[in-house]
Write an enzyme that holds these catalytic residues in place. Structure first.
Site, short mmCIF file in Angstrom:
data_model
loop_
_atom_site.label_atom_id
_atom_site.label_comp_id
_atom_site.label_asym_id
_atom_site.label_seq_id
_atom_site.Cartn_x
_atom_site.Cartn_y
_atom_site.Cartn_z
CD GLU A 462 -1.53 2.40 1.94
OE1 GLU A 462 -2.31 3.36 1.94
OE2 GLU A 462 -0.41 2.46 2.48
CB SER A 677 -14.36 40.79 -20.03
OG SER A 677 -13.33 41.26 -20.87
CG HIS A 765 -16.74 7.43 -9.15
ND1 HIS A 765 -17.65 8.46 -9.03
CD2 HIS A 765 -17.27 6.37 -8.49
CE1 HIS A 765 -18.69 8.03 -8.32
NE2 HIS A 765 -18.49 6.77 -7.99
ZN LIG Z 1 -1.21 3.24 5.80
#
Ligand SMILES: [Zn+2]
Ligand SMILES: *[C@@H]1O[C@H](CO)[C@@H](O)[C@H](O)[C@H]1NC(C)=O
Ligand SMILES: *[C@@H]1O[C@H](CO)[C@@H](O)[C@H](O)[C@H]1NC(C)=O
Ligand SMILES: *[C@@H]1O[C@H](CO)[C@@H](O)[C@H](O)[C@H]1NC(C)=O
Ligand SMILES: *[C@@H]1O[C@H](CO)[C@@H](O)[C@H](O)[C@H]1NC(C)=O
Ligand SMILES: *[C@@H]1O[C@H](CO)[C@@H](O)[C@H](O)[C@H]1NC(C)=O
Length: 814
Positions: A462, A677, A765
């Site tokens: 991770e 603008s 997503h």
């Molecule tokens: Zn962690």
């Protein structure tokens, strides 16, 4: 480095490709249709028969069927909850914490921890396997950081003889502390950055504040030379890899990241507190390791974006996913001489602008926070040497099969850590998950049979970039897409007492109900629950942990939960040797009581999702949330359209708002000048088009509310007594429940967009993604928000079309 490879590959039930009969397409269609009808029928029968209390007592042991899934339930939901509340213990959590923090477990380096985890889960009664991937990662080889000065030697009037002298050699190590054995473990891991580039660079230094997109914009506007200089940035707010990314884009040579104690709130030595181990303040030598992957562009193995890192997988070049300039993390102790070398050079932070004076925690040590650069005779040498390898890492996957084959709940936590300890990150989560699994094992032993399948995952890799979870999701995507109802994540389960949650709106109500059923360890008010002492804030899903692939890539509603540290609580030494068992025992969670509590909460959330006949989602919550998010887009647009909006002082103290604003890629951000603008008429047309989203949401809201109401009606019916001879009514109810559950299950998938977000196609997503330049924090409707930042109104309207069609499709599917 271990090259051990596991022969065990979990076979999860994914549909195998069918043999093709090119001349019998019609026949195949009929077979498939018939088969799916049959499967559907049997599931409905199972559901309708499984969950009918027949008015008999649950405690009548003789009166039950043994037909799998068709008998009355031996352990009903209330009893299951009881088991999940009674089983977890602080003593066990402490034991698991002690195990995981006993030795180094960097990604791909500790197979024995994977095996131990698998064996533990099997002891608990959960069938488990190890699933491995071959991933591209780096391990530290060597590093050096030194401040060099060339002294003017004028005696001959000839300074060609002058030589570089080392005026400071950074230690790049964390002090060994006697009371904390982890800090002195022989195998402890050096300080380094995951996915950092090897390089040996020398140049003047520039202080770049937090290294946010707008910090760099400020420097460019002020003509501070960045090219061929080395950045020193403070940690905090945005994902570290994005600081390195922006420095690289601006031609800098390398990046030094340090932890400024000013960001520790009141818990500082400056305010009179003692540092760890004697007090709650930051240990001055503590270093935050961490990944410098470009996380908001794509997580996972950078050589296999979108597909699993199997040994024979084709590999892509990595230069768009990870840095090409070296970087190095340091302590504030090592940063002091470098920051002081900047004194008197370039503008001072306080003359610069108000965004640069936040939390200047080293002024009292003589740092003036000058921006620099240092003059040519004061340079830094940064040498970072990394070894890149393709090596196996190991997820542990445990499965409890449910009665319904295609409704699956997944619960996960990562196991790998930057340090030998990791008592908070991630192993408070590992200990908590083990306790939850042990509790489910106990329920199984007592005869409980879950309705839905539960998968437990102990992820590896991770820390480098959500690798283990991302590769697994990429591998099992077809099955997950079909069957996964929800993903529950816990990473740092405990580092304080303050409940912190993020979730997809479908799951919000589950956080409320589960926390309301668990007593808080804080009994200042007797009987108060975790829910009672919670601030009731639920963040949107960003990134920074293993839910990312589930939520943002696969469209699976996800939830992330843990006890965070609150202001005033001891400094948590994130990714440092001092995130150790000793710190946890003494400061983080004495007695491991919050570990036990989180195991109870995790168990109840999982049970509520896996064990109740009707999936307890609230579609209306999703619709309301979408409406709020559209309003956020409108607010941002209004700010952009109104000239010279002064940014509120409050945004300088609110962390989320501060870093959100500082991560905007808008030009002319500070001071805020409004859009030109020439483009304001197309901006107004975009504003009008946003009304279409509100319109689409009206329909979605009414359909979602109707679905929730229908679910509630079915739930009530389910609780009524229906005599056995009214089996057609039972069957109808079973069918209705199955229909509602299927709608809930696929609801979130409606918001996927196959081509992905602009410039980052892995993120599918349209509602949730990490902010492009924040990395951790969740951005809502990223396509719209980024278009506003870029003043690209054509693209903004394109995103309105994409989002609107997804909202209409979602409403239609309800
Ligand atoms: Zn962690
Ligand atoms: C693996 O982890 C265990 C438990 O934390 C530890 O005792 C062991 O030293 C580690 N092994 C290696 C090779 O680092
Ligand atoms: C790195 O660069 C410095 C300065 O150019 C040099 O003195 C040193 O020998 C180099 N180190 C390595 C390991 O190449
Ligand atoms: C930066 O340089 C440009 C071009 O040399 C100049 O016009 C501008 O005034 C400078 N800005 C500052 C803040 O010094
Ligand atoms: C769960 O079901 C799958 C697919 O039917 C099967 O392969 C597996 O062995 C089962 N696992 C257990 C623990 O029963
Ligand atoms: C404990 O609960 C009380 C009362 O709800 C609250 O005021 C206090 O902040 C809580 N303390 C901690 C450490 O959570």
């Amino acid at each position: 480095m271990s090259s051990e490879r596991t022969p065990l590959i979990t076979r999860l039930p994914i549909a195998q490709p069918r043999p093709r009969y090119p001349h019998a397409v019609l026949r195949r269609f009929c077979t498939v249709a018939l088969a799916s009808m049959l499967i559907w029928f049997f599931i409905a029968v199972a559901v309708s028969l499984t969950f009918f209390p027949d008015g008999h007592s649950h405690h009548d042991p003789g009166d039950r069927w043994t037909w799998p899934g068709c008998g009355r339930r031996k352990i009903d939901h209330d009893q299951l909850q009881r088991i999940l509340l009674d089983t977890p213990s602080s003593k066990h959590a402490e034991e698991w914490s002690r195990y995981y923090t006993a030795g180094p477990h960097l990604a791909g380096k500790n197979y024995s921890q994977a095996l131990w985890t698998k064996n533990k889960w099997e002891d608990f009664g959960i069938k488990s396997d190890i699933v491995s991937y071959d991933v591209y990662i780096n391990y530290p080889v060597d590093h050096r950081l030194a401040l060099l000065e060339k002294k003017k030697e004028n005696h001959d009037g000839n300074d060609a003889t002058s030589a570089w002298k080392v005026s400071y050699e950074a230690s790049l190590t964390e002090d060994i502390i006697e009371e904390d054995p982890t800090s002195g473990l022989p195998g402890r891991i050096p300080t380094f950055h995951g996915y950092s580039a090897s390089g040996n660079v020398t140049g003047p230094v520039v202080y770049v504040n937090y290294g946010s997109y707008q910090d760099f914009e400020d420097l460019v506007r002020a003509n501070i030379t960045l090219k061929d200089n080395i950045a020193i940035a403070r940690y905090g707010g945005i994902f570290r890899g994005l600081k390195v990314k922006r420095a690289q884009e601006l031609g800098m040579l390398g990046v030094i990241l340090y932890s400024d104690p000013g960001d520790d709130g009141d818990n500082t030595e400056e305010k009179g507190l003692k540092p760890y181990p004697d007090g709650p303040a930051r240990q001055p030598s503590s270093v935050q390791r961490g990944s410098t992957q470009f996380l908001s562009f794509a997580p996972g193995d950078p050589t296999t974006p979108g597909y699993p890192s199997k040994p024979d997988a084709p590999r892509q070049p990595v230069h768009t996913a990870i840095p090409s300039i070296p970087s190095i993390p340091i302590s504030y102790k090592d940063a002091l001489p470098i920051l002081k070398a900047l004194n008197g050079h370039g503008p001072k932070a306080e003359d610069f602008n108000k965004w640069w004076t936040r939390n200047m925690g080293l002024q009292y040590k003589g740092v003036h926070y000058n921006v620099g650069p240092t003059p040519d005779h004061v340079v830094v040498n940064l040498n970072n040497q990394q070894e890149y390898v393709t090596t196996p890492l190991w997820n542990v996957i445990g499965v409890i099969n449910g009665t319904i084959p295609d409704e699956v709940i997944i619960v996960g936590n990562h196991r790998d850590a930057w340090v030998a300890g990791g008592a908070g990150d991630p192993n408070s989560g590992s200990a908590v998950m083990n306790e939850a699994i042990r509790s489910f094992g106990e329920a199984l032993r007592q005869g409980w049979k879950p309705l839905r399948t539960i998968v437990f995952a102990s992820w590896d890799g991770e820390e480098y970039g959500l690798i283990g979870s991302t590769e697994w999701v990429e591998e099992y995507l077809p099955w997950l897409n079909d069957a996964n109802v929800a993903y529950i994540n816990t990473d740092v389960s405990v580092r304080g007492t303050f409940l912190r949650t993020a979730s997809a709106p479908l799951l919000d109500n589950i956080i409320h109900s589960a926390t309301a059923a668990v007593l808080s360890p804080n009994q200042t008010v007797p009987g108060q629950t975790v829910h009672d002492v919670w601030d009731k804030k639920i963040k949107t899903m960003g990134s920074g942990s293993d839910f990312t692939a589930f939520q943002d890539f696969a469209g699976i509603p996800s939830l992330d939960i843990g006890f965070d540290s609150a202001p005033g609580q001891p400094v948590y030494h994130y990714h440092s040797n001092y995130d150790s068992f000793h710190w946890m025992e003494k400061f983080g969670d004495p007695g491991f009581v919050y570990h036990r509590t989180m195991a109870q909460v995790l168990g109840l959330i999982t049970a509520q999702l896996a064990d109740l006949p009707i999936i307890s989602f609230r579609a209306a919550d999703y619709a309301y949330a979408l409406d709020r998010y559209v309003e956020k887009v409108e607010d941002k647009l209004d700010d952009a359209l109104s000239p010279a909006t002064e940014i509120e002082a409050s945004s300088l103290t609110d962390d989320d708002m501060y870093f959100d604003l500082r991560s905007s890629t808008r030009k002319q951000f500070s001071p805020w000048t409004g859009v030109s603008s020439s483009s304001s008429s197309s901006a107004k047309s975009f504003k009008t088009s946003l009304k279409r989203l509100h319109k689409a949401l009206e329909k979605l809201t009414s359909r979602a509310t109707a679905l929730d109401k229908h679910a509630d009606d079915l739930d009530r019916e389910l609780k009524q007594h229906i005599p056995w001879w009214k089996w057609p009514a039972k069957l109808r109810l079973g069918f209705e429940i199955r229909k509602v559950n299927t709608k809930y299950k696929y609801f979130e998938r409606s918001f996927l967009f196959d081509q992905g977000l602009d410039g980052r196609p892995w993120f599918k997503h349209v509602v949730f993604a990490p902010g492009l330049w924040t990395g951790y924090a969740g951005a809502v409707f990223p396509g719209l928000m980024e278009s506003i930042d870029n003043e690209d109104w054509v693209n903004a309207e394109r995103w309105v079309d994409i989002i609107e069609s997804r909202m209409r499709n979602a409403a239609h599917r309800l």
